[in-house]
Design an enzyme around this catalytic site. Sequence first.
Site, PDB file in Angstrom:
ATOM      1  CE  LYS A 181      -9.684  -7.046   5.800  1.00  0.00           C
ATOM      2  NZ  LYS A 181      -8.544  -6.230   6.372  1.00  0.00           N
ATOM      3  CD  GLU A 256      -2.999 -10.594  -9.238  1.00  0.00           C
ATOM      4  OE1 GLU A 256      -3.668 -10.904 -10.217  1.00  0.00           O
ATOM      5  OE2 GLU A 256      -1.744 -10.659  -9.220  1.00  0.00           O
ATOM      6  CB  CYS A 290       3.446  -7.899  -5.248  1.00  0.00           C
ATOM      7  SG  CYS A 290       2.375  -7.260  -6.519  1.00  0.00           S
ATOM      8  CD  GLU A 387       7.057  -9.804  -1.865  1.00  0.00           C
ATOM      9  OE1 GLU A 387       6.318 -10.407  -1.072  1.00  0.00           O
ATOM     10  OE2 GLU A 387       6.643  -9.289  -2.925  1.00  0.00           O
TER      11      GLU A 387
HETATM   12  N1  LIG Z   1       0.850  -8.952  -3.692  1.00  0.00           N
HETATM   13  C1  LIG Z   1       0.803  -7.763  -3.152  1.00  0.00           C
HETATM   14  O1  LIG Z   1       0.521  -6.761  -3.789  1.00  0.00           O
HETATM   15  C2  LIG Z   1       1.090  -7.619  -1.724  1.00  0.00           C
HETATM   16  C3  LIG Z   1       1.902  -8.515  -1.095  1.00  0.00           C
HETATM   17  N2  LIG Z   1       2.146  -8.365   0.231  1.00  0.00           N
HETATM   18  C4  LIG Z   1       3.034  -9.311   0.875  1.00  0.00           C
HETATM   19  O2  LIG Z   1       2.511  -9.584   2.182  1.00  0.00           O
HETATM   20  C5  LIG Z   1       3.516  -9.333   3.134  1.00  0.00           C
HETATM   21  C6  LIG Z   1       2.901  -8.870   4.406  1.00  0.00           C
HETATM   22  O3  LIG Z   1       2.101  -7.719   4.151  1.00  0.00           O
HETATM   23  P1  LIG Z   1       0.744  -7.648   4.884  1.00  0.00           P
HETATM   24  O4  LIG Z   1       0.068  -6.359   4.733  1.00  0.00           O
HETATM   25  O5  LIG Z   1       0.968  -8.143   6.273  1.00  0.00           O
HETATM   26  O6  LIG Z   1      -0.108  -8.655   4.015  1.00  0.00           O
HETATM   27  P2  LIG Z   1      -1.331  -9.469   4.532  1.00  0.00           P
HETATM   28  O7  LIG Z   1      -1.498 -10.541   3.539  1.00  0.00           O
HETATM   29  O8  LIG Z   1      -1.212  -9.822   5.969  1.00  0.00           O
HETATM   30  O9  LIG Z   1      -2.565  -8.405   4.435  1.00  0.00           O
HETATM   31  C7  LIG Z   1      -3.245  -8.229   3.244  1.00  0.00           C
HETATM   32  C8  LIG Z   1      -4.735  -8.207   3.570  1.00  0.00           C
HETATM   33  O10 LIG Z   1      -5.084  -9.450   4.146  1.00  0.00           O
HETATM   34  C9  LIG Z   1      -5.752  -9.241   5.389  1.00  0.00           C
HETATM   35  N3  LIG Z   1      -5.484 -10.342   6.300  1.00  0.00           N
HETATM   36  C10 LIG Z   1      -4.479 -10.475   7.183  1.00  0.00           C
HETATM   37  N4  LIG Z   1      -4.599 -11.629   7.867  1.00  0.00           N
HETATM   38  C11 LIG Z   1      -5.731 -12.234   7.411  1.00  0.00           C
HETATM   39  C12 LIG Z   1      -6.418 -13.446   7.721  1.00  0.00           C
HETATM   40  N5  LIG Z   1      -5.968 -14.293   8.631  1.00  0.00           N
HETATM   41  N6  LIG Z   1      -7.554 -13.740   7.047  1.00  0.00           N
HETATM   42  C13 LIG Z   1      -8.020 -12.892   6.112  1.00  0.00           C
HETATM   43  N7  LIG Z   1      -7.423 -11.731   5.765  1.00  0.00           N
HETATM   44  C14 LIG Z   1      -6.294 -11.412   6.414  1.00  0.00           C
HETATM   45  C15 LIG Z   1      -5.208  -7.932   5.880  1.00  0.00           C
HETATM   46  O11 LIG Z   1      -6.115  -7.374   6.822  1.00  0.00           O
HETATM   47  P3  LIG Z   1      -5.509  -6.472   8.033  1.00  0.00           P
HETATM   48  O12 LIG Z   1      -4.891  -5.308   7.402  1.00  0.00           O
HETATM   49  O13 LIG Z   1      -6.742  -6.125   8.834  1.00  0.00           O
HETATM   50  O14 LIG Z   1      -4.553  -7.343   8.770  1.00  0.00           O
HETATM   51  C16 LIG Z   1      -5.141  -7.136   4.591  1.00  0.00           C
HETATM   52  O15 LIG Z   1      -6.420  -6.623   4.271  1.00  0.00           O
HETATM   53  C17 LIG Z   1       4.383  -8.268   2.494  1.00  0.00           C
HETATM   54  O16 LIG Z   1       5.662  -8.277   3.088  1.00  0.00           O
HETATM   55  C18 LIG Z   1       4.418  -8.755   1.064  1.00  0.00           C
HETATM   56  O17 LIG Z   1       5.341  -9.824   0.960  1.00  0.00           O
HETATM   57  C19 LIG Z   1       1.567  -7.390   0.977  1.00  0.00           C
HETATM   58  C20 LIG Z   1       0.763  -6.435   0.350  1.00  0.00           C
HETATM   59  C21 LIG Z   1       0.483  -6.488  -1.040  1.00  0.00           C
HETATM   60  O1  LIG Z   2       0.167  -5.160  -5.411  1.00  0.00           O
HETATM   61  C1  LIG Z   2       1.043  -4.485  -5.931  1.00  0.00           C
HETATM   62  O2  LIG Z   2       2.159  -4.342  -5.474  1.00  0.00           O
HETATM   63  C2  LIG Z   2       0.635  -3.803  -7.210  1.00  0.00           C
HETATM   64  O3  LIG Z   2      -0.149  -4.714  -7.953  1.00  0.00           O
HETATM   65  C3  LIG Z   2       1.814  -3.371  -8.014  1.00  0.00           C
HETATM   66  S1  LIG Z   2       1.341  -2.442  -9.402  1.00  0.00           S
HETATM   67  O4  LIG Z   2       0.094  -2.970  -9.969  1.00  0.00           O
HETATM   68  O5  LIG Z   2       1.142  -1.042  -8.943  1.00  0.00           O
HETATM   69  O6  LIG Z   2       2.472  -2.570 -10.324  1.00  0.00           O
END
Ligand SMILES: NC(=O)C1=CN([C@@H]2O[C@H](COP(=O)(O)OP(=O)(O)OC[C@H]3O[C@@H](n4cnc5c(N)ncnc54)[C@H](OP(=O)(O)O)[C@@H]3O)[C@@H](O)[C@H]2O)C=CC1
Ligand SMILES: O=C(O)[C@H](O)CS(=O)(=O)O
Length: 486
Positions: A181, A256, A290, A387
């Site tokens: 997804k 992650e 992240c 963050e």
């Molecule tokens: N560790 C990492 O690499 C990442 C961290 N982040 C963190 O998350 C924050 C917000 O980013 P955001 O994109 O909103 O991250 P989210 O955690 O909201 O989204 C990540 C994924 O989770 C899905 N999702 C959202 N809500 C739900 C739910 N209730 N149940 C199941 N899946 C869900 C989203 O789907 P959909 O797109 O359809 O909402 C998307 O596919 C960022 O500011 C950052 O702090 C974000 C991205 C990557």
């Molecule tokens: O989720 C992310 O932000 C990525 O894992 C960062 S990286 O793997 O491109 O460093």
Amino acid sequence: MLELKNTALLQTKCLINGEWVESSEGNTLDVFNPATGELVATVASVGPAETQQAIAAAEAAQKTWKKKTAKERAALLRRWHDLLMANQEDLAKLMTAEQGKPLAESRGEIGYAASFIEWFAEEGKRIYGDMIPTYAPDRRILVMKEPVGVCAAITPWNFPAAMITRKAGPALAAGCTMIIKPASETPLSALAMGVLAIEAGIPAGVINIVVGKASQIAKTLTDSSVVRKLTFTGSTPIGKLLMKDCADTMKKVSLELGGNAPFVVFDDADIDEAVKGAMMSKYRNAGQTCVCANRIYVQAGVYDTFVGKFAAQVAAMKIGHGTEDGVEQGPLINRAAVDKVDEHVQDAISKGGKIVTGGKRHELGDNFYLPTVIANATQDMLFAKEETFGPLAPVFKFETEDDVIAMANDTEYGLASYFYSRDIGRIFRVAEALETGLVGVNAGVIATEVAPFGGYKESGLGREGSKYGIDDYINTKYVCLAGLDK
Ligand SMILES: NC(=O)C1=CN([C@@H]2O[C@H](COP(=O)(O)OP(=O)(O)OC[C@H]3O[C@@H](n4cnc5c(N)ncnc54)[C@H](OP(=O)(O)O)[C@@H]3O)[C@@H](O)[C@H]2O)C=CC1
Ligand SMILES: O=C(O)[C@H](O)CS(=O)(=O)O
């Protein structure tokens, strides 16, 4: 306008059991270009019914996929890798259109994404079991490694390709099948990679891609006892929610999640190298990773020199649409992301922070924000605990090694940390003291498919990439053979 050589890559339907399908209720979602606001594509948006179909397809396909030899699976994965690289330019254009990052970064991400497929195609051949010295003469002890089975992946918008292959690579290599997804902002990269997986000969049902309302799709996945593992990259709050939802069916879970990376510059550092590393760590993907430096700590003796050199380079960055040559920072993913950056900037100013460069929205559009450096940052400011996930670099001053280690570790997150020093004793002391899963020493970007990526504390569970990354897709079975003395 999106001009692709391979127009088949612009796929707007979901992939279930090797077929491209619309929503049974005719639902769709629009994908917009974050730089221009233009409509890029309208994609099928499916729900629980189609997700159940995808689970059934993955279950059926896994029965034969797991029976292929690791070498047979590797050959198909290798072909997928080769097709990803052969279509790198088109995939990069799709990614920049839906996510906004500069084309050069998109090209780099496609190479990074493909590297996980290449790496795990080979790792799948090295999932060794054991023959353990027996405890009884008539018995033999075997340890077998088996694929977990049907896996679900929920992935983010910031790396729309790599966060999928970092999961699909080990899963498929181990003999698992997958329902993916992708994020609603960036489904096109996932669907295009699905097109190439089919072209590579990966059998129907091995990879399924469902786009739609996250909570509905996720609930169908987490409620299903057929799905034996969930892997997620995204925010910590959603990660916790998913982990709870997986408990009822005791799924394996890999997470992650968010980070709050400290970036520390000691007075014995190579300052020019530290500035280079801070630029790369902070402003990659407009700060939307992240593992971006979220807090920059500089020792008092070199603070002014570092801030001056760093801010000069930040101020010189080229901001623009990701399709423009030489652009170093594109738009953020949406207006909410820009608002969060500005909230952190205004909070810092109200508490004594000093804007050295940037600090405001960019006239290019609602999703653009100037790359920003704030001096005189203090621990009471929002970005010390939250963050930012945007192009904002707060620079804190510190006096001693003990002080900065305490501040660096004062967070519930524990994903990445970085520090610059040329003192070998300090390097070992600080690397061992930092409570993060990744530590960059004299380097600002360290992610690679060959090393384990994952967090401590509330930054997640499990490791992705490296020889460790396949373990999360394996079950270990102990077989005792008795009666062998007759
Ligand atoms: N560790 C990492 O690499 C990442 C961290 N982040 C963190 O998350 C924050 C917000 O980013 P955001 O994109 O909103 O991250 P989210 O955690 O909201 O989204 C990540 C994924 O989770 C899905 N999702 C959202 N809500 C739900 C739910 N209730 N149940 C199941 N899946 C869900 C989203 O789907 P959909 O797109 O359809 O909402 C998307 O596919 C960022 O500011 C950052 O702090 C974000 C991205 C990557
Ligand atoms: O989720 C992310 O932000 C990525 O894992 C960062 S990286 O793997 O491109 O460093």
